[in-house]
Enzyme design. Structure first.
Site, mmCIF file in Angstrom:
data_model
loop_
_atom_site.group_PDB
_atom_site.id
_atom_site.type_symbol
_atom_site.label_atom_id
_atom_site.label_comp_id
_atom_site.label_asym_id
_atom_site.label_seq_id
_atom_site.Cartn_x
_atom_site.Cartn_y
_atom_site.Cartn_z
ATOM 1 N N ASP A 405 2.919 -19.013 63.694
ATOM 2 C CA ASP A 405 1.716 -18.971 62.889
ATOM 3 C C ASP A 405 2.030 -18.653 61.549
ATOM 4 O O ASP A 405 3.119 -18.091 61.356
ATOM 5 C CB ASP A 405 0.505 -18.330 63.536
ATOM 6 C CG ASP A 405 -0.876 -18.613 62.661
ATOM 7 O OD1 ASP A 405 -0.858 -19.937 62.147
ATOM 8 O OD2 ASP A 405 -1.750 -17.803 62.686
ATOM 9 N N GLU A 408 3.686 -21.200 56.527
ATOM 10 C CA GLU A 408 3.886 -22.307 55.485
ATOM 11 C C GLU A 408 4.951 -21.571 54.266
ATOM 12 O O GLU A 408 5.481 -22.576 53.876
ATOM 13 C CB GLU A 408 2.498 -22.413 54.722
ATOM 14 C CG GLU A 408 1.528 -23.229 55.794
ATOM 15 C CD GLU A 408 1.024 -22.427 57.015
ATOM 16 O OE1 GLU A 408 0.767 -21.123 56.881
ATOM 17 O OE2 GLU A 408 1.050 -23.308 58.059
ATOM 18 N N ASP A 481 -6.170 -25.039 61.371
ATOM 19 C CA ASP A 481 -7.544 -24.428 61.313
ATOM 20 C C ASP A 481 -8.653 -25.554 60.869
ATOM 21 O O ASP A 481 -9.197 -25.542 59.894
ATOM 22 C CB ASP A 481 -7.782 -23.117 60.335
ATOM 23 C CG ASP A 481 -6.901 -22.032 60.804
ATOM 24 O OD1 ASP A 481 -6.482 -22.128 61.961
ATOM 25 O OD2 ASP A 481 -6.457 -21.082 59.897
#
Ligand code: MIG
Length: 803
Positions: A405, A408, A481
């Site tokens: 997760d 980025e 999300d």
């Protein structure tokens, strides 16, 4: 911002264009064209792929790419022709023309059809602040051209009139139109004049694409650094473009079979007792499920590779116990390492110099879940190795899958790293401007490789959120999300198709939406779509109502269970489609435009797709919908639910009661099915069911089988079966051919033959043995059933009075 950048750069005097070619050098399959400063390289990669690079100052950057896999060299017959105005480089299938004035590049197929041409010359502008160049490429839009791809965009599938940036962002609660998102793949497909091609601009800097918004006649591409470096990929079919893109950037490795089952997740399930409750609940209600997830709260203060001992006193014991009833445990990892000198992982990374530093040598520091963090530089092989080693320890404890997760990378407040952060970039050093878009995939790679090592010969399962082109080699992706709204369900359907067309097939969305409260109807519709997402996981944020299959009451549970069971029945079909992706690069989800690119009616269709090449899936995307319009491509189709026989190349209106998502089976298909299992491997397959759908033409179906859990397939230990269905004057023949070394344990097939116009006189195996059958009627359609040896070579059904 982008607007300003574009307008300014479009007209700026600082921009430089190539002049005229005054020198030309040929080196094998590479051709170099020079003006007084710049050099253009055209390299033939294969008969169908040509690479173009531009060096504004005549010197190319070191040739390195995170996206490319080690693709095999293909000897190609290349010819070069020259006339007064241009050079022409040809393979037997395509050619590339470079004009002597201005280096204008265009591509043609063997029939001399123009596929793609520069709108104006590639050009550049010196980047005074960072060094290097901003680079620009402009392509003409041909009449009625459509565009697809770019990885993940919250926009219509056809990208025409859109402008997009590629720069990984933690896009919490993104909406339609939010851009950019987490995953960025600078590859698009153009479709015009019935033919398609692809362009892959392999450059990891922040990149922009404009598909006719700025100028209706041009696709404009520009990147804020790096090299103008692209691959032209010939089709002419979109399937071939995607396949060839996979040749360059790879495909997903075969997942462990259990990973294709249903996964249940939430932020967060804890303490340990909660996991056991869930496991019991699934088994008690007989709702199949293979994986339970631990989100960040399993860690001690969100420190990677630690456990919160208050909630999970005995992780090994817990995971072993879950395993007894067939549950795999997947745990999350974030890249941020808590700045804590008493935390061994931090100390190790800090002492070894694995943590990213700023331009002035300060550490890259910023807050994430654990508080102040530093971040491993995953673009260094030693760092990946170190990370992978710790992943290996998790595996030894019993972890079966790892969830990457926040890669980025996401930093609270800042968004992501500032531009001046430095990265090793496999020795080709660069700032975060260059490494940002690949950071996520390198984290996933570290995780994946670590799992491979520790699992020995077993297949890892990993998921990732951020990626660049090529990330499909290291894990599945979830779309991030999202929100529990109807438009988000629609978006998810588009996102998964787009990712699939962009070379990334193993993808799924958080079923039900991560945030926001989906009601029962929406959750059911989402589960129905999820059944046909390559990665099928329900996930939700802790601030939402619970999202287990029983959370919405009995009526909903019955329907949700029906779809989860359907997923398990279709496992052998899904697995075979996965193999087609892994081995040949075909996408698993195929928008109808990929099935029928010549039909204008498909160019804008985005609410239905085929899963593999036999099942057409038409998710219901509207609240209260009692029916929906579906378009069936050419051929004949069966309604999966009531066996209605329907004609293709037209629209049909199909009723959609809540337990009914329209699914169609291509006539002539052989669809393998498993019995319902509570988890993969729960039951031995005693007889493999094959559903055959009658038609009066020929069709091929495939079945892939292997061990399901090991890397033996890379040593060619698997079996590919082909079922060739034929029809001739009242006689149906099915020919089976098999190739490969894997022998499944079952002995027989149970054949369910659907849609015969009359009862056959005889069913004959291998030309001599008559096989008895039973007959039933389903929704007024004839279905016959019989058992044959799995090694049959031919099956013949003779239909009386049918010519
Ligand atoms: O800042 O780990 O997309 O799936 O549950 C939020 C908590 C961090 C974002 C992921 C989501 C996950 C959540 N994470």
């Amino acid at each position: 911002m982008i607007e300003a950048f574009w307008e300014q750069n479009r007209t700026d005097v600082g921009k430089q264009f190539p002049g005229s070619i005054h020198k030309f050098v040929e080196e094998g399959n590479r051709f170099f064209f020079y003006d007084l400063n710049a050099c253009l390289m055209v390299a033939v990669i294969s008969e169908n792929i040509i690479r173009v690079r531009l060096a504004p100052n005549g010197h190319f950057l070191p040739d390195f790419s995170y996206a490319l896999q080690d693709f095999p060299f293909q000897p190609v017959e290349v010819t070069l022709a020259e006339n007064e105005t241009h050079y022409k480089i040809s393979t037997p299938l395509i050619s590339c023309i470079v004009t002597k004035e201005g280096f204008l590049v265009s591509f043609f197929d063997a029939e001399e059809t123009l596929l793609n041409e520069d709108g104006f010359s590639m050009h550049w502008e010196e980047n005074v602040q960072f060094g290097g160049y901003n680079i620009f490429s402009s392509k003409k839009i041909q009449p009625h051209e459509s565009f697809y791809g770019l990885g993940d965009k919250a926009a219509d599938l056809n990208l025409i009139r859109g402008r997009f940036s590629l720069w990984s962002v933690d896009a919490y609660a993104f909406e339609r139109g939010t851009d950019p998102l987490y995953r960025n793949i600078p590859f698009y497909i153009g479709l015009q004049n019935e033919k398609s091609y692809g362009l892959f601009y392999d450059n990891s800097y922040k990149t922009h694409f404009d598909f006719g918004l700025f100028n209706t006649n041009e696709v404009n591409y520009w990147a804020e650094g790096g090299e103008l470096n692209y691959y032209f990929i010939h089709g002419p079919h979109m399937m071939d473009v995607v396949k060839r893109f996979a040749y360059l950037t790879g495909t997903a490795p075969m997942p462990p079979l259990w990973a294709l089952g249903f996964h249940q997740c939430r932020w967060s399930y804890y303490p340990e007792s909660k996991l056991h409750e869930l496991a019991e609940e699934f088994r008690k209600r007989e709702i199949p499920c293979d994986a339970l997830y631990l989100d960040i709260d399993y860690m001690d203060g969100y420190r990677c590779f630690t456990w919160n001992k208050a909630h999970f006193p005995d992780p090994e014991g817990m995971m072993a116990k879950l395993k007894e009833t067939g549950f795999k445990t997947v745990v999350i990892l974030d890249p941020g390492i808590k700045l804590d000198h008493d935390y061994p992982i931090f100390k190790e990374a800090d002492e070894a110099g694995y943590l990213c530093r700023r331009g002035d040598d300060y550490f890259m520091e910023g807050p994430v879940w654990p508080g102040r963090c530093r971040f491993p530089d995953f673009t260094h092989p030693d760092v990946r190795e170190w990370w992978g080693g710790h992943v290996g320890e998790l595996v030894k404890q019993g972890v079966a899958g790892v969830w990457n997760d926040m890669n980025e990378p996401s930093v609270f407040g800042l968004g992501t790293f500032p531009n001046d952060v430095r990265h090793f970039y496999e020795g080709y050093r660069g700032s975060h401007r260059k490494a940002h878009n690949v950071y996520g995939m390198q984290m996933a790679r570290a995780t994946y490789d670590g799992m491979v090592k520790s699992l020995k010969n077993k297949r890892p399962f990993t998921i990732l959120r951020s990626t660049y082109a090529g990330g499909q080699r290291y894990g599945a992706a979830w779309t991030g999300d999202n929100i529990g709204t109807w438009d988000h369900l629609r978006l998810a359907v588009q996102q998964c198709q787009r990712m699939s067309m962009s070379g990334f097939s193993f993808v799924g969305s958080d079923i039900g939406g991560f945030t926001g409260n989906a009601d029962a109807e929406l959750f059911i519709r989402w589960m129905q779509f999820g059944t046909f997402s390559p990665f099928m996981r329900a996930h939700s944020s802790g601030d939402t109502i619970e999202r287990e299959p029983w959370s919405y009451g009995e009526e909903a549970e019955t329907i949700l269970k029906k779809y989860i069971e359907l997923r398990y029945k279709l496992i052998p079909y899904i697995y075979s489609a996965f193999w087609e992706h892994h081995k040949f690069g075909f996408p698993i989800l195929r928008p109808v435009v990929m099935m029928e690119q010549k039909e204008p009616t498909t160019w804008y269709r985005q609410d239905e797709f085929s899963f593999g090449d036999k099942l057409l899936v038409c998710p219901v995307l509207e609240k209260g919908a009692t029916h929906r319009v579906v378009y069936l491509p050419k051929g004949n189709w069966y309604n999966f639910w009531n066996l209605d026989f329907l004609e293709g190349q037209k629209e049909h209106t199909i009723e959609t009661p809540l337990d009914h998502m329209p699914i169609f089976v291509r006539a002539g298909s052989v669809i393998p099915q498993y019995p319902v299992m509570q988890y993969i491997g729960e039951k031995e397959i005693e007889e493999l069911q094959l559903s055959v759908y009658y038609c009066e033409y020929a069709a091929n179906s495939f079945l892939y089988e292997d061990h399901g859990d090991s890397f033996a397939y890379t040593q060619d230990i698997y079996t590919e079966k082909k079922f060739h269905y034929e029809y001739q004057a009242g006689k149906v023949t099915i020919l089976q051919t098999q190739m490969g070394l894997h022998t499944p344990r079952y002995d027989n097939y149970r054949i369910r033959f659907i849609g015969l116009p009359v009862l056959p006189d005889r069913v004959v195996m291998n030309g001599k043995r008559t096989i008895g059958y039973t007959q039933t009627e389903e929704f007024g359609n004839l279905v016959i059933e019989f058992v044959v040896s799995k090694s049959f070579e031919t099956l013949e059904l003779r239909l009386p009075g049918v010519e």
